[in-house]
Design an enzyme around this catalytic site. Structure first.
Site, mmCIF file in Angstrom:
data_model
loop_
_atom_site.group_PDB
_atom_site.id
_atom_site.type_symbol
_atom_site.label_atom_id
_atom_site.label_comp_id
_atom_site.label_asym_id
_atom_site.label_seq_id
_atom_site.Cartn_x
_atom_site.Cartn_y
_atom_site.Cartn_z
ATOM 1 N N ASP A 1 12.275 12.782 71.654
ATOM 2 C CA ASP A 1 12.972 12.303 70.471
ATOM 3 C C ASP A 1 12.471 13.088 69.260
ATOM 4 O O ASP A 1 11.314 12.975 68.875
ATOM 5 C CB ASP A 1 12.718 10.800 70.291
ATOM 6 C CG ASP A 1 13.607 10.161 69.246
ATOM 7 O OD1 ASP A 1 13.919 10.822 68.239
ATOM 8 O OD2 ASP A 1 13.988 8.988 69.442
ATOM 9 N N TRP B 1 21.409 4.888 61.699
ATOM 10 C CA TRP B 1 21.761 5.593 60.462
ATOM 11 C C TRP B 1 22.311 6.956 60.835
ATOM 12 O O TRP B 1 21.769 7.618 61.724
ATOM 13 C CB TRP B 1 20.489 5.739 59.615
ATOM 14 C CG TRP B 1 20.656 6.535 58.350
ATOM 15 C CD1 TRP B 1 20.883 6.032 57.096
ATOM 16 C CD2 TRP B 1 20.580 7.960 58.191
ATOM 17 N NE1 TRP B 1 20.974 7.051 56.181
ATOM 18 C CE2 TRP B 1 20.788 8.248 56.838
ATOM 19 C CE3 TRP B 1 20.377 9.035 59.062
ATOM 20 C CZ2 TRP B 1 20.796 9.554 56.321
ATOM 21 C CZ3 TRP B 1 20.380 10.332 58.570
ATOM 22 C CH2 TRP B 1 20.593 10.579 57.215
ATOM 23 N N ALA C 1 15.200 3.927 71.105
ATOM 24 C CA ALA C 1 14.806 4.991 70.168
ATOM 25 C C ALA C 1 14.683 4.427 68.754
ATOM 26 O O ALA C 1 15.177 5.010 67.783
ATOM 27 C CB ALA C 1 15.808 6.140 70.216
ATOM 28 N N SER D 1 17.779 3.082 66.932
ATOM 29 C CA SER D 1 17.239 3.745 65.756
ATOM 30 C C SER D 1 17.041 2.748 64.608
ATOM 31 O O SER D 1 16.311 1.766 64.760
ATOM 32 C CB SER D 1 18.155 4.902 65.360
ATOM 33 O OG SER D 1 17.533 5.761 64.448
ATOM 34 N N THR D 2 17.716 2.946 63.474
ATOM 35 C CA THR D 2 17.626 1.985 62.372
ATOM 36 C C THR D 2 18.083 0.604 62.818
ATOM 37 O O THR D 2 17.550 -0.420 62.370
ATOM 38 C CB THR D 2 18.482 2.461 61.182
ATOM 39 O OG1 THR D 2 17.987 3.727 60.733
ATOM 40 C CG2 THR D 2 18.447 1.473 60.035
ATOM 41 N N HIS E 1 16.950 11.622 70.859
ATOM 42 C CA HIS E 1 17.154 10.425 70.058
ATOM 43 C C HIS E 1 18.499 9.764 70.347
ATOM 44 O O HIS E 1 18.592 8.546 70.450
ATOM 45 C CB HIS E 1 17.070 10.782 68.566
ATOM 46 C CG HIS E 1 17.116 9.601 67.668
ATOM 47 N ND1 HIS E 1 16.127 8.638 67.641
ATOM 48 C CD2 HIS E 1 18.039 9.206 66.743
ATOM 49 C CE1 HIS E 1 16.418 7.711 66.754
ATOM 50 N NE2 HIS E 1 17.577 8.028 66.199
#
Length: 276
Positions: free
Chosen positions: A227, A31, A122, A97-98, A256
């Site tokens: 992160d 994201w 991450a 991430s997402t 991140h």
């Protein structure tokens, strides 16, 4: 450009590079970015004989800016639509991430018959927000603040985030990379504000605990201990423990956005995992 239309009529843009008979690696972005965030990985693995595929999540990048369906179930279904459309077999799924949550939900929801391995970088699982059963999570107010900034001053917010905590450029001695910051902003502003607003709920409030337990494939979990977006202690190590074949690799001082700023290290370690 390449698109696949989902069952609910959303056009999902995707890139598909490399020999059709090569081992496919499918990348799911974070994201509020797009498939462009995987440039360093796609070029690296393309040069090593892999077929590399990446899509823009619904509401992001060049995919349809629909106002609804911005939740992990739809994200997973959209990924499945790409995989099925390309008839991929033995695919390696990599999510940042997402995108890591998307990969986990996809494997748990659609099964592993078309997959062989996965990598979470991450990533948001198992759960980001603080709850009674997850007291180490971040307070709900943190994500409320992200939504407020997205809804009211997205352009400035999307400049401040990459210039600061996303890549660790706010750390003492860090050397901000203007091109990286501007590319983050470019990708983010291509997407829709509604998708980004709802996506904050999707990545922060989705509990992936049971999804992680269902996965039988080998999964490499890569996470930096600095992160500032997805705190290390409540993410990577917990996900690795919940996975049947989870392998945790911790990166001291990495931020991140390490697939971009530390691409050389991340690519080499991912390549080694794929060959193992």
């Amino acid at each position: 450009m390449n698109y696949v239309t989902t069952k609910d009529g959303v056009q999902i843009f995707f890139k598909d590079w490399g020999p059709a008979d090569a081992t496919p690696i499918v990348f799911s972005h974070g994201w509020p970015l797009s498939s462009d965030d995987w440039d360093a990985q796609m070029m690296f693995f393309l040069a090593r004989g892999y077929r590399v595929i990446a899509h823009d999540r619904r509401g992001h990048g060049r995919s349809s800016q629909v106002w609804e369906g911005h939740d992990m179930d739809h994200y997973a279904d959209d990924l499945a639509a790409v995989v099925t459309h390309l008839d991929l077999k033995g695919a390696i799924h990599v999510g940042h991430s997402t995108g890591g949550g998307e990969v986990v939900r996809y494997l748990a929801r659609h099964g592993e018959k078309r997959a062989s391995k996965a990598c979470l970088i991450a990533a948001v699982p198992p759960l980001m927000v603080k709850t009674s059963s997850h007291p180490g999570g971040l307070p709900r107010e943190v994500f409320d603040g992200l939504q407020l900034q997205t809804a009211t001053n997205r352009a400035q917010f999307f400049r401040d985030l990459p210039a600061g905590p996303f890549y660790g450029f706010n750390r003492p001695g860090a050397k901000p990379q203007e091109g990286v910051i501007q590319n983050w902003w470019r990708q983010a502003m291509m997407g829709g504000a509604k998708a980004h607003y709802d996506g904050i709920v999707a990545f922060s409030q989705t509990d992936f605990t049971e999804d992680l337990k269902k996965i039988n494939l080998p999964v490499l979990v890569m996470h930096g201990d600095d992160d500032q977006i997805v705190p290390y202690s409540e993410s990577g190590p917990l996900s690795a423990k919940l996975l049947k074949k989870g392998i945790l690799k911790t990166y001291k001082g990495f931020p991140h956005g390490m697939p971009t700023t530390q691409a050389e290290v991340i690519n080499a370690d991912l390549a080694a995992f794929l060959k193992a």
